[in-house]
Enzyme design. Structure first.
Site, short mmCIF file in Angstrom:
data_model
loop_
_atom_site.label_atom_id
_atom_site.label_comp_id
_atom_site.label_asym_id
_atom_site.label_seq_id
_atom_site.Cartn_x
_atom_site.Cartn_y
_atom_site.Cartn_z
N ARG A 260 25.00 36.90 54.47
CA ARG A 260 23.46 37.28 54.11
C ARG A 260 22.85 37.96 55.09
O ARG A 260 21.08 37.80 55.56
CB ARG A 260 22.88 36.61 53.36
N ARG B 90 16.05 39.89 54.81
CA ARG B 90 14.73 39.57 54.53
C ARG B 90 14.41 38.79 56.08
O ARG B 90 13.19 38.88 56.36
CB ARG B 90 14.05 39.44 53.65
N ARG C 59 14.58 48.84 57.17
CA ARG C 59 15.47 48.16 54.98
C ARG C 59 13.15 49.52 54.31
O ARG C 59 13.58 50.41 53.30
CB ARG C 59 14.26 47.17 54.02
N ASP D 194 26.25 45.71 47.95
CA ASP D 194 25.63 44.55 47.26
C ASP D 194 26.29 44.85 45.87
O ASP D 194 27.77 45.29 45.65
CB ASP D 194 24.75 44.66 46.23
N TYR E 10 26.50 39.26 34.90
CA TYR E 10 25.22 40.02 35.48
C TYR E 10 25.07 41.05 33.87
O TYR E 10 23.90 41.75 34.06
CB TYR E 10 24.75 40.26 37.31
O1 CP3 Z 1 26.12 39.13 52.86
C1 CP3 Z 1 26.08 39.64 53.27
O2 CP3 Z 1 24.75 39.86 54.19
C2 CP3 Z 1 26.03 41.18 52.92
C3 CP3 Z 1 25.47 42.29 52.63
C4 CP3 Z 1 25.69 41.73 50.43
C5 CP3 Z 1 24.09 41.22 50.31
N1 CP3 Z 1 24.68 40.75 48.38
C6 CP3 Z 1 23.33 42.00 50.16
C7 CP3 Z 1 21.36 41.55 49.44
C8 CP3 Z 1 26.15 40.64 49.90
C9 CP3 Z 1 27.57 39.92 51.15
C10 CP3 Z 1 25.60 40.82 48.65
C11 CP3 Z 1 26.02 39.75 47.70
C12 CP3 Z 1 25.70 38.87 46.14
N2 CP3 Z 1 24.63 40.11 45.90
C13 CP3 Z 1 26.13 37.93 45.67
C14 CP3 Z 1 26.96 36.79 46.21
C15 CP3 Z 1 27.16 36.28 46.91
C16 CP3 Z 1 25.41 35.20 46.35
O3 CP3 Z 1 24.38 35.57 46.84
O4 CP3 Z 1 25.95 34.48 45.73
C17 CP3 Z 1 25.01 37.98 44.27
C18 CP3 Z 1 25.30 37.14 43.05
C19 CP3 Z 1 24.42 39.74 44.48
C20 CP3 Z 1 23.68 39.58 43.43
C21 CP3 Z 1 21.98 40.42 43.78
N3 CP3 Z 1 21.87 41.16 45.29
C22 CP3 Z 1 20.99 39.01 43.97
C23 CP3 Z 1 20.78 38.55 42.54
C24 CP3 Z 1 20.10 39.58 45.08
C25 CP3 Z 1 18.60 39.32 44.52
C26 CP3 Z 1 18.51 38.10 45.47
C27 CP3 Z 1 17.80 38.58 46.61
O5 CP3 Z 1 18.64 38.09 47.24
O6 CP3 Z 1 17.15 38.93 46.66
C28 CP3 Z 1 20.12 40.65 45.51
C29 CP3 Z 1 19.54 41.65 46.59
C30 CP3 Z 1 20.51 41.35 48.33
N4 CP3 Z 1 21.25 41.80 48.37
C31 CP3 Z 1 19.10 41.31 49.35
C32 CP3 Z 1 20.26 41.43 50.10
C33 CP3 Z 1 20.12 41.60 51.51
C34 CP3 Z 1 18.02 41.33 48.98
C35 CP3 Z 1 17.11 42.74 48.83
C36 CP3 Z 1 16.06 42.99 49.54
O7 CP3 Z 1 16.03 43.27 50.86
O8 CP3 Z 1 15.07 43.01 48.57
#
Ligand code: CP3
Length: 345
Positions: free
Chosen positions: A26, A30, A39, A76, A153
């Site tokens: 990540r 944010r 964003r 994602d 999910y």
């Molecule tokens: O690592 C990186 O920077 C690459 C991009 C990336 C994102 N999600 C961007 C993201 C990667 C590799 C993921 C993987 C992901 N997404 C996983 C597996 C890794 C982990 O964290 O366990 C999972 C379970 C998801 C599903 C997901 N996406 C959830 C549960 C959420 C909401 C939770 C949260 O952190 O807000 C997301 C949203 C998400 N994916 C964000 C980002 C940067 C936040 C969204 C935003 O900008 O509002």
């Protein structure tokens, strides 16, 4: 000419380096003001994922700011379900929501794997832009969710603390569950192959909820799909390393690389680095595993724990990373402190 190769690729090839390569799950997110600005420009999270120019921009931001050794494609794990025909949206402050798949009829309505690229083409375009624009020493990582985690999910329609609905489907209608897992396994192979063809140099499989699978279910639904995906990728792209992340696998981290063919196992911070060096790193490269809370709290504890992890893994191939994604409340200065500690001792 091993030493002209990028640091990440050297570690993944099994080389023990004096300073481990470093990147962060990540890392585009944010906690960075420049991410929040882009964003906002994109409108919302999914629009950002599907806008190749802006997705490439946020991928590059942490590279410019910190000079990480690797960039991870901004996308994602839930884009694949969307490409298979599930509805997907994000509720601000809560997380993802999806239309659910729990019956044979709903499973039958999913699109065939060949159709996923219609939706996912912009992601491959992001990869192509990144492979042109990244500094030459930076490794580009593509990724997908592992079938089990993505299925949790799709079955629940949202994130769940214990993956209860998915376990319930296994108990009540194993055929539908396994049909979904199969479709996701096939889709993941094609999705990752296309990312590699577009320029991803490494791919990572995120099994964030692997820890909730026990005993034979871990073998069937975490290990087997990873093995199938990695075997298919290796037959098409033999030189592309694969990182597997069966998060919270605990003792099941032992032997996971050998059993699946992964080139590297990523570790969460629930396992001690000494234990993991002895039982997991013996088989090859490991990645991890600083608790992401240090990115919030910083200070001497961050420095001490970073040094501890580097030291514990210093006798084998290691990629420094967090044990899970950095959180939005992290302080960007603490990320710099972590990097300086890894690189400066
Ligand atoms: O690592 C990186 O920077 C690459 C991009 C990336 C994102 N999600 C961007 C993201 C990667 C590799 C993921 C993987 C992901 N997404 C996983 C597996 C890794 C982990 O964290 O366990 C999972 C379970 C998801 C599903 C997901 N996406 C959830 C549960 C959420 C909401 C939770 C949260 O952190 O807000 C997301 C949203 C998400 N994916 C964000 C980002 C940067 C936040 C969204 C935003 O900008 O509002």
């Amino acid at each position: 000419m091993a030493d002209t190769k990028k640091l990440m690729l050297r570690a993944l090839a099994g080389e023990t380096l004096p300073v481990p390569p470093i990147w962060m799950m990540r890392q585009a997110g944010r906690y960075l003001p420049e991410y929040r600005a882009t964003r906002a420009q994109a409108g919302d999270f999914l629009s950002l994922c599907y806008n190749p120019e802006l997705a490439a921009e946020v991928t590059l931001q942490p590279i410019r700011r910190y000079g990480f050794d690797a960039a991870i494609l901004f996308a994602d794990i839930l884009l694949l379900p969307q490409a298979l025909g599930a509805d997907l949206w994000f509720v601000t402050g809560e997380g993802p929501r999806l239309s659910t798949i729990t019956t044979p009829d709903e499973l039958a309505k999913l699109k065939p794997v060949e159709a996923i690229h219609d939706t996912l083409n912009p992601i491959y375009e992001t990869v192509r832009i990144l492979s042109r624009e990244l500094p030459k020493e930076t490794t580009l990582i593509g990724f997908a969710g592992a079938p089990w985690t993505v299925a949790t999910y799709m079955i629940a329609g949202r994130g769940t603390p214990d993956q209860g609905p998915a376990h319930q489907l296994i108990a009540e209608d194993r055929a539908t569950f396994e049909g979904l897992l199969d479709r996701l396994t096939e889709g993941t192979i094609d999705y990752l192959s296309k990312q590699i063809e577009a320029g991803a140099e490494v791919v990572k499989l995120f099994d964030s909820w692997a820890g909730s699978l026990k005993g034979a279910d871990f073998d069937r639904y975490a290990l087997e799909p990873a093995k199938r995906i990695i075997a298919a990728l290796k037959s098409r792209h033999p030189d592309t390393p694969v990182i597997a992340f069966p998060r919270e696998a605990g003792e099941r981290y032992v032997g996971f690389a050998k059993a699946t063919g992964a080139d590297c196992v990523a570790l969460d911070n629930s396992v001690s680095p000494e234990w993991a060096a002895e039982h997991v790193q013996v088989d090859g490269c490991v990645q991890g595993n600083l608790a992401s809370s240090h990115m919030v709290t910083g200070g001497q504890a961050l420095v001490d724990e970073t040094r501890h992890i580097v030291q514990a893994f210093s006798k084998g191939p290691h990629i420094f990373n967090l044990g899970h994604g950095i959180t939005p409340d992290a302080d960007p200065a603490n990320v710099q402190l972590m990097i300086d500690t890894v690189r400066g001792g």
